[in-house]
Design a protein around this motif. Sequence first.
Motif, PDB file in Angstrom:
ATOM      1  N   VAL A 113       0.281  12.117   0.561  1.00  0.00           N
ATOM      2  CA  VAL A 113       0.785  11.906  -0.384  1.00  0.00           C
ATOM      3  C   VAL A 113       1.288  10.776  -0.934  1.00  0.00           C
ATOM      4  CG1 VAL A 113       3.270  12.688  -1.791  1.00  0.00           C
ATOM      5  CG2 VAL A 113       2.438  14.553  -0.655  1.00  0.00           C
ATOM      6  N   LEU A 114       1.368   9.276  -0.336  1.00  0.00           N
ATOM      7  CA  LEU A 114       1.435   8.059  -0.436  1.00  0.00           C
ATOM      8  C   LEU A 114       0.564   7.999  -1.044  1.00  0.00           C
ATOM      9  CD1 LEU A 114       4.565   6.638   1.550  1.00  0.00           C
ATOM     10  CD2 LEU A 114       4.512   7.953  -1.008  1.00  0.00           C
ATOM     11  N   ALA A 115      -1.248   8.207  -0.109  1.00  0.00           N
ATOM     12  CA  ALA A 115      -2.039   8.043  -0.907  1.00  0.00           C
ATOM     13  C   ALA A 115      -2.655   8.188  -2.551  1.00  0.00           C
ATOM     14  CB  ALA A 115      -3.144   8.612  -0.024  1.00  0.00           C
ATOM     15  N   GLU A 116      -2.175   9.160  -2.910  1.00  0.00           N
ATOM     16  CA  GLU A 116      -2.662  10.036  -4.021  1.00  0.00           C
ATOM     17  C   GLU A 116      -1.209   9.774  -4.459  1.00  0.00           C
ATOM     18  OE1 GLU A 116      -5.462  11.469  -4.494  1.00  0.00           O
ATOM     19  OE2 GLU A 116      -5.542  11.274  -2.407  1.00  0.00           O
ATOM     20  N   LEU A 117      -0.111   9.103  -4.948  1.00  0.00           N
ATOM     21  CA  LEU A 117       0.564   8.441  -5.458  1.00  0.00           C
ATOM     22  C   LEU A 117       0.049   8.075  -6.659  1.00  0.00           C
ATOM     23  CD1 LEU A 117       3.972   8.984  -5.446  1.00  0.00           C
ATOM     24  CD2 LEU A 117       3.498   6.605  -5.502  1.00  0.00           C
ATOM     25  N   GLY A 118       0.482   8.631  -8.201  1.00  0.00           N
ATOM     26  CA  GLY A 118       0.170   8.515  -9.173  1.00  0.00           C
ATOM     27  C   GLY A 118       0.202   7.077  -9.869  1.00  0.00           C
ATOM     28  N   PRO A 119      -1.188   6.129 -10.913  1.00  0.00           N
ATOM     29  CA  PRO A 119      -0.173   5.240 -11.325  1.00  0.00           C
ATOM     30  C   PRO A 119       1.116   5.258 -12.350  1.00  0.00           C
ATOM     31  CG  PRO A 119      -1.918   6.461 -12.965  1.00  0.00           C
ATOM     32  CD  PRO A 119      -1.528   7.100 -11.303  1.00  0.00           C
ATOM     33  N   ALA A 120       1.677   5.421 -12.903  1.00  0.00           N
ATOM     34  CA  ALA A 120       3.130   5.617 -13.534  1.00  0.00           C
ATOM     35  C   ALA A 120       3.889   6.079 -12.411  1.00  0.00           C
ATOM     36  CB  ALA A 120       2.739   6.708 -14.706  1.00  0.00           C
ATOM     37  N   VAL A 121       5.184   4.920 -12.980  1.00  0.00           N
ATOM     38  CA  VAL A 121       5.460   4.637 -10.757  1.00  0.00           C
ATOM     39  C   VAL A 121       6.881   3.864 -12.034  1.00  0.00           C
ATOM     40  CG1 VAL A 121       7.200   3.858  -9.117  1.00  0.00           C
ATOM     41  CG2 VAL A 121       4.828   4.359  -8.691  1.00  0.00           C
ATOM     42  N   GLY A 122       7.843   5.318 -12.650  1.00  0.00           N
ATOM     43  CA  GLY A 122       8.449   4.432 -14.227  1.00  0.00           C
ATOM     44  C   GLY A 122       8.385   4.018 -15.394  1.00  0.00           C
ATOM     45  N   ALA A 123       8.763   2.830 -14.802  1.00  0.00           N
ATOM     46  CA  ALA A 123       8.217   1.377 -15.868  1.00  0.00           C
ATOM     47  C   ALA A 123       7.453   0.840 -15.516  1.00  0.00           C
ATOM     48  CB  ALA A 123      10.073   0.937 -16.536  1.00  0.00           C
ATOM     49  N   GLN A 124       6.860   0.874 -14.854  1.00  0.00           N
ATOM     50  CA  GLN A 124       6.078   0.224 -13.436  1.00  0.00           C
ATOM     51  C   GLN A 124       4.761   0.892 -13.240  1.00  0.00           C
ATOM     52  OE1 GLN A 124       7.214  -2.605 -11.870  1.00  0.00           O
ATOM     53  NE2 GLN A 124       8.545  -2.227 -12.849  1.00  0.00           N
ATOM     54  N   ARG A 125       3.675  -0.044 -12.225  1.00  0.00           N
ATOM     55  CA  ARG A 125       2.578   0.579 -13.558  1.00  0.00           C
ATOM     56  C   ARG A 125       1.873   0.485 -11.564  1.00  0.00           C
ATOM     57  NH1 ARG A 125      -2.807  -1.111 -12.267  1.00  0.00           N
ATOM     58  NH2 ARG A 125      -2.432  -3.110 -12.808  1.00  0.00           N
ATOM     59  N   LEU A 126       1.681   1.401 -10.745  1.00  0.00           N
ATOM     60  CA  LEU A 126       1.635   1.281  -9.397  1.00  0.00           C
ATOM     61  C   LEU A 126      -0.063   0.307  -9.184  1.00  0.00           C
ATOM     62  CD1 LEU A 126       2.071   3.368  -6.584  1.00  0.00           C
ATOM     63  CD2 LEU A 126      -0.662   3.056  -6.654  1.00  0.00           C
ATOM     64  N   VAL A 127      -0.401  -0.760  -8.620  1.00  0.00           N
ATOM     65  CA  VAL A 127      -1.528  -1.118  -8.452  1.00  0.00           C
ATOM     66  C   VAL A 127      -2.198  -1.608  -7.175  1.00  0.00           C
ATOM     67  CG1 VAL A 127      -2.704  -4.015  -8.132  1.00  0.00           C
ATOM     68  CG2 VAL A 127      -0.658  -3.493 -10.035  1.00  0.00           C
ATOM     69  N   HIS A 128      -1.422  -0.597  -5.778  1.00  0.00           N
ATOM     70  CA  HIS A 128      -2.081  -0.533  -4.968  1.00  0.00           C
ATOM     71  C   HIS A 128      -1.468  -0.002  -4.044  1.00  0.00           C
ATOM     72  CE1 HIS A 128      -5.616  -1.780  -1.902  1.00  0.00           C
ATOM     73  NE2 HIS A 128      -4.522  -1.965  -0.952  1.00  0.00           N
ATOM     74  N   VAL A 129      -1.695   0.570  -3.171  1.00  0.00           N
ATOM     75  CA  VAL A 129      -1.078   1.699  -1.676  1.00  0.00           C
ATOM     76  C   VAL A 129      -2.141   1.103   0.020  1.00  0.00           C
ATOM     77  CG1 VAL A 129      -0.483   3.922  -0.720  1.00  0.00           C
ATOM     78  CG2 VAL A 129       0.056   3.012  -3.346  1.00  0.00           C
TER      79      VAL A 129
END
Length: 135
Positions: free
Chosen positions: A89-105
């Motif tokens: 699940v964490l590997a597929e976490l979407g790019p939008a995280v609230g007001a944040q953008r996920l850059v890297h996991v």
Amino acid sequence: MSAQADLRGAIVAALRADAALTAVIGADRVHDGAPRGAAIPFVDLGAVETRLLAATPDEGERHIVEVLAYSRKPARGEVSAVLTAIRDVLAELGPAVGAQRLVHVSDPVMRSERQRDGRGWRGRLSVRIVTEPAA
């Protein structure tokens, strides 16, 4: 809202929505602060450590996120299956995280150990996540 709060909310929502994880632990068993007496098996968001990547939050933040899994099975198979589902699940976490953008996991580390009372298992998945403001 802070980047950490946005990230915690996104992780809990993604874990709750995952069919593979729900198939192993059941519905309504993912918590951000498990209630006392929570039905086992369950998943709980553990420690979340946040550090700035540079001088200000506008330049991004690095989070070390810990997710815990609990099982009462006699062997560690169930807790291992739960940790694997969480990692996916964490590997597929979407790019939008609230007001944040996920850059890297990256760097998932999974560990399982017998509970001190000897009646079950605790699994721990730790992962590094980098976010930056979406705007």
